[in-house]
Design an enzyme around this catalytic site. Structure first.
Site, mmCIF file in Angstrom:
data_model
loop_
_atom_site.group_PDB
_atom_site.id
_atom_site.type_symbol
_atom_site.label_atom_id
_atom_site.label_comp_id
_atom_site.label_asym_id
_atom_site.label_seq_id
_atom_site.Cartn_x
_atom_site.Cartn_y
_atom_site.Cartn_z
ATOM 1 N N HIS A 1 0.835 -1.215 0.000
ATOM 2 C CA HIS A 1 0.000 0.000 0.000
ATOM 3 C C HIS A 1 0.864 1.258 0.000
ATOM 4 O O HIS A 1 0.384 2.340 0.286
ATOM 5 C CB HIS A 1 -0.941 0.011 1.203
ATOM 6 C CG HIS A 1 -1.651 -1.287 1.404
ATOM 7 N ND1 HIS A 1 -1.154 -2.287 2.213
ATOM 8 C CD2 HIS A 1 -2.787 -1.764 0.851
ATOM 9 C CE1 HIS A 1 -1.971 -3.332 2.168
ATOM 10 N NE2 HIS A 1 -2.959 -3.042 1.349
HETATM 11 FE FE1 FES Z 1 0.185 -1.985 3.702
HETATM 12 FE FE2 FES Z 1 2.830 -2.430 3.991
HETATM 13 S S1 FES Z 1 1.844 -0.687 3.244
HETATM 14 S S2 FES Z 1 1.194 -3.804 4.376
#
Ligand code: FES
Length: 119
Positions: free
Chosen positions: A84
Site C-alpha cells: 500500500h
Molecule cells: Fe500496507 Fe505495507 S503498506 S502492508
C-alpha cells in the site's frame, strides 16, 4: 555483510533484516528532525551505541504485515512496502504511507564483532 548490504535471516518465523549501513545512510537517518516523524524515534534509539552501522529490524510492515523491499522507496538505502506504499528511511522509520509505526527493532545483543544473538 558489506557496507550497504542487508542480510536476511528468519527468527521465530519472521524475517529479520540485518543492515550494514554506510556512513551516508547513518548521516541521512540522523539529519532528520525526529519530532516531524509520524512515529518519532531517534536513530540512536534504534541501534546500539558504538555499533551504529548495524541496523537490526523485523522485516514486517507495520501496516498489514507485508515484507518490505530493501533498498527501495523514496529514501536511498531505505525500505519500501509496495502493498500500500509505505516508505521507510535508513533507520527503518516510517516516513510516508499508511504504516503507523517504524519497523520493529527486536531485542538483540552482540556476542562478538561478527555475531549477534536475537531475542
Ligand atoms: Fe500496507 Fe505495507 S503498506 S502492508
Amino acid at each position: 555483510v558489506q557496507p550497504g548490504q542487508t542480510k536476511k535471516v528468519k527468527w521465530r518465523g519472521k524475517p529479520i533484516f540485518i543492515r550494514h549501513r554506510t556512513d551516508a545512510e547513518i548521516q541521512a537517518a540522523r539529519e532528520v528532525e525526529t519530532a516531524t516523524l509520524p512515529d518519532p524515534e531517534d536513530d540512536a534509539a534504534r541501534v546500539q551505541e558504538g555499533k551504529e552501522k548495524w541496523l537490526v529490524m523485523i522485516g514486517v510492515c507495520t501496516h498489514l504485515g507485508c515484507i518490505p523491499l530493501v533498498d527501495a522507496g523514496e529514501h536511498e538505502g531505505g525500505y519500501f512496502c509496495p502493498c500500500h506504499g509505505s516508505h521507510y528511511d535508513t533507520s527503518g522509520r516510517i516516513r510516508k504511507g499508511p504504516a503507523p509505526k517504524n519497523l520493529e527493532v527486536p531485542e538483540y545483543a552482540f556476542l562478538s564483532d561478527t555475531k549477534i544473538k536475537i531475542g
